[in-house]
Enzyme design. Structure first.
Site, short mmCIF file in Angstrom:
data_model
loop_
_atom_site.label_atom_id
_atom_site.label_comp_id
_atom_site.label_asym_id
_atom_site.label_seq_id
_atom_site.Cartn_x
_atom_site.Cartn_y
_atom_site.Cartn_z
N CYS A 79 -6.41 -9.27 3.12
CA CYS A 79 -7.67 -8.60 3.49
C CYS A 79 -8.78 -9.58 3.83
CB CYS A 79 -8.14 -7.71 2.34
SG CYS A 79 -6.87 -6.67 1.71
N THR A 104 -2.15 -4.93 9.32
CA THR A 104 -3.04 -5.22 10.46
C THR A 104 -3.45 -6.69 10.36
OG1 THR A 104 -4.80 -4.31 9.07
CG2 THR A 104 -4.00 -2.91 10.86
N LYS A 148 14.41 -2.59 2.83
CA LYS A 148 13.47 -2.01 1.84
C LYS A 148 14.00 -0.66 1.36
CE LYS A 148 9.05 -4.12 2.99
NZ LYS A 148 7.80 -4.04 3.78
N ARG A 201 0.65 -14.47 0.33
CA ARG A 201 0.18 -14.28 1.71
C ARG A 201 -1.16 -14.96 1.96
NH1 ARG A 201 1.21 -8.08 2.55
NH2 ARG A 201 1.08 -8.30 0.29
N VAL A 229 0.84 -1.21 0.00
CA VAL A 229 0.00 0.00 0.00
C VAL A 229 0.88 1.25 0.00
CG1 VAL A 229 -1.72 1.35 1.30
CG2 VAL A 229 -1.89 -1.14 1.23
N ASP A 243 10.38 3.52 6.43
CA ASP A 243 10.05 2.14 6.81
C ASP A 243 11.10 1.64 7.79
OD1 ASP A 243 8.19 -0.28 5.25
OD2 ASP A 243 9.75 -0.89 6.67
N1 SAJ Z 1 -11.85 -14.91 -4.19
C1 SAJ Z 1 -12.72 -15.95 -4.42
N2 SAJ Z 1 -13.86 -15.72 -5.11
C2 SAJ Z 1 -14.18 -14.47 -5.57
C3 SAJ Z 1 -13.28 -13.41 -5.32
C4 SAJ Z 1 -12.11 -13.65 -4.63
O1 SAJ Z 1 -12.46 -17.09 -4.00
O2 SAJ Z 1 -15.23 -14.32 -6.20
C5 SAJ Z 1 -10.63 -15.16 -3.43
C6 SAJ Z 1 -9.38 -14.85 -4.23
O3 SAJ Z 1 -8.97 -16.00 -4.93
C7 SAJ Z 1 -8.39 -14.48 -3.12
C8 SAJ Z 1 -9.29 -13.86 -2.04
O4 SAJ Z 1 -10.61 -14.29 -2.32
O5 SAJ Z 1 -7.77 -15.62 -2.60
C9 SAJ Z 1 -9.23 -12.35 -2.05
O6 SAJ Z 1 -9.58 -11.95 -3.35
P1 SAJ Z 1 -9.69 -10.40 -3.70
O7 SAJ Z 1 -9.99 -10.24 -5.15
O8 SAJ Z 1 -10.59 -9.73 -2.72
O9 SAJ Z 1 -8.18 -10.00 -3.51
P2 SAJ Z 1 -7.60 -8.88 -2.65
O10 SAJ Z 1 -7.54 -9.21 -1.21
O11 SAJ Z 1 -6.32 -8.47 -3.30
O12 SAJ Z 1 -8.70 -7.77 -2.87
C10 SAJ Z 1 -8.41 -6.47 -2.82
C11 SAJ Z 1 -8.99 -6.02 -1.54
N3 SAJ Z 1 -8.70 -4.63 -1.46
C12 SAJ Z 1 -8.19 -4.16 -0.30
O13 SAJ Z 1 -8.08 -4.84 0.68
C13 SAJ Z 1 -7.78 -2.78 -0.30
C14 SAJ Z 1 -10.48 -6.23 -1.54
O14 SAJ Z 1 -11.04 -5.55 -0.41
C15 SAJ Z 1 -11.12 -5.65 -2.78
O15 SAJ Z 1 -12.49 -6.03 -2.80
C16 SAJ Z 1 -10.43 -6.20 -4.02
O16 SAJ Z 1 -9.06 -5.84 -3.93
C17 SAJ Z 1 -11.00 -5.53 -5.24
O17 SAJ Z 1 -11.51 -6.26 -6.08
O18 SAJ Z 1 -10.92 -4.32 -5.31
#
Ligand code: SAJ
Length: 427
Positions: free
Chosen positions: A258, A82, A34, A328, A11, A29
């Site tokens: 997240c 967090t 880093k 992660r 971030v 940091d």
């Molecule tokens: N996943 C599923 N099915 C889905 C969507 C996701 O199994 O339909 C899984 C993914 O494979 C992954 C996990 O959930 O293992 C998280 O997926 P994600 O697309 O939410 O990935 P993140 O954590 O990188 O999502 C980020 C998050 N943004 C922040 O924390 C700032 C999330 O809150 C957002 O919703 C997402 O980006 C976004 O699409 O913007």
């Protein structure tokens, strides 16, 4: 405006580069490695290229290990992890230590902004008391705001600049100053009535996602037993107008910084005020079950052809989602640990990931053909785009037993293999 970003992870670094387009940015940091990488012009965050870094390095972006840069800035933005502790309770150690550092360099007219995803109340109950140990008063001597990070790693369509930014602050003046700051580099800023509302908005959006993923995972398990392809049903259900159906997709579990974490932050806070977040915690349990379901799918396929203890399984894809290198909380790593718990020989192939740390030790990835050679099952744990165009006949010729377990609907059906998939019709 001079800005200091505290915490240069997935971030903080992209946020620094974004602000450096228009302001002077110190990047602080605690991890010196880093800072030394950045000073040499190397980015360790996938979404930031070395050329993105070179464009601002030492002209408007100044990596620093000396926290006194905090004092020289007008705005101090805290972007630290967090995570959860082993009891799935909030672990605010990084937020607290960042605030302990900031308080030593805080001065009048500072605005301190927290961006880390956390439970509503954190800024006022944890952050401000530490900052006021400086003797200065929040809202009077220095300003405080909260603006949740909304970075979607690997998503080049939605950037920091074009993703609306929610901001809540302690006073009207703090809000105005924070809105002005973010509006200088972000297209849309969404001011809200107070800090708790801003904290709540982020935890709400992530819980919405986690619960909907749990729902489709549960339905996928039911449809597998009913002989229904949930992926086909999703396509049909998605044909409705978007406002009434928002597709989420099943998989081998949820990973990242997240979705597996944030819901438990609210569940913990809810208990403090006498609420059991039953649906939220149940969703976490369902999502956490998916690697086990995938394991059973693999064992059921293997036992038809091979003694479990003699089997070799190749896991294709170990990241927490497709086309990134981040592992992660990856459910694929959990699956690898489960397979090894059963004494099964496991190898992995992931073009994005050189090695992974597991509870069984560090495992290095293998090139595709080496991973497939003489294995009894290939598990597609991640739907990396490159996997969709693999030469399956080549894979089949390399494998000892042609079994595919498909965690993310990478393939519809594959001729010549014994195939099973999450949410698929498994014969
Ligand atoms: N996943 C599923 N099915 C889905 C969507 C996701 O199994 O339909 C899984 C993914 O494979 C992954 C996990 O959930 O293992 C998280 O997926 P994600 O697309 O939410 O990935 P993140 O954590 O990188 O999502 C980020 C998050 N943004 C922040 O924390 C700032 C999330 O809150 C957002 O919703 C997402 O980006 C976004 O699409 O913007």
């Amino acid at each position: 405006m001079d800005i200091c970003i505290v915490g240069l992870g997935y971030v903080g670094l992209p946020l620094s580069i974004t602000f450096a387009q228009a302001h002077s940015v110190y990047g602080y940091d605690v991890q010196e490695e880093k800072i030394s990488l950045l000073k040499k012009g190397h980015s360790y965050v996938e979404d930031i290229s070395d050329s993105d870094l070179a464009a601002v390095l030492d002209t408007s972006f100044f990596p620093a290990t000396d926290p006194s840069c905090i004092e020289q800035s007008e705005f101090v933005i805290i972007c630290v992890p967090t995570p959860l502790d082993e009891k799935k309770c909030p672990n605010l150690q990084f937020v607290k230590s960042a605030c302990e550092t900031v308080k030593d360099y805080i001065r009048r007219s500072h605005i301190i902004i927290l961006e880390s995803t956390t439970y509503p109340g954190t800024t006022e109950e944890v952050v401000i008391p530490i900052l006021e140990k400086s003797g200065l008063k929040a809202g009077k001597d220095f300003g405080v705001a909260y603006s949740p990070e909304r970075i979607d790693p690997g998503n080049s369509q939605y950037t920091i600049k074009n993703t609306p930014k929610v901001v809540g602050a302690l006073t009207e003046r703090d809000l105005q100053r924070s809105v002005t700051l973010y509006s200088s580099v972000i297209d849309t800023v969404v001011p809200v009535k107070d800090i708790k509302t801003a904290e709540a908005s982020k935890i709400l959006e992530n819980i919405f996602r986690a619960v909907n993923i749990a729902l489709i995972n549960e339905i996928a398990l039911i449809f597998e037993s009913l002989g229904i392809d949930v992926w086909e049903a999703l396509k049909a259900a998605s044909s409705k107008k978007p406002s009434t159906f928002m597709p989420h997709y099943p998989g081998i579990g949820v990973g990242g910084h997240c979705i597996p974490v944030d819901p438990y932050y609210l569940a913990w806070k809810a208990k403090e005020v006498g609420h059991l977040a039953r649906l939220i915690e149940l969703s976490g349990e369902i999502n956490d079950y998916m690697p086990l379901h995938t394991l059973y799918m693999i064992l059921n396929k293997l036992k038809e052809k091979r003694k479990i203890e003699d089997a070799k399984v190749a896991v294709f894809g170990v990241t927490y989602k497709k086309d990134i290198s981040d592992v992660r909380e990856s459910p694929a790593v959990t699956l690898i640990e489960l397979l090894k718990d059963y004494g099964i020989e496991v190898v992995y192939h992931d073009p994005h990931v050189f090695k992974i740390a597991t509870k069984h030790g560090v495992i290095k990835g293998l090139p595709l053909e080496e991973a497939a050679k003489d294995c009894d099952c290939i598990v597609f744990a991640v739907d990396h785009t490159v996997f969709k165009t693999l030469d399956l006949s080549r894979l089949q010729s390399l494998m000892r037993t042609p079994i595919i377990v498909d965690g993310k609907n990478v393939f519809d059906f594959v001729e010549g293999f014994s195939y099973a998939g999450i949410g698929k019709v498994n014969l």
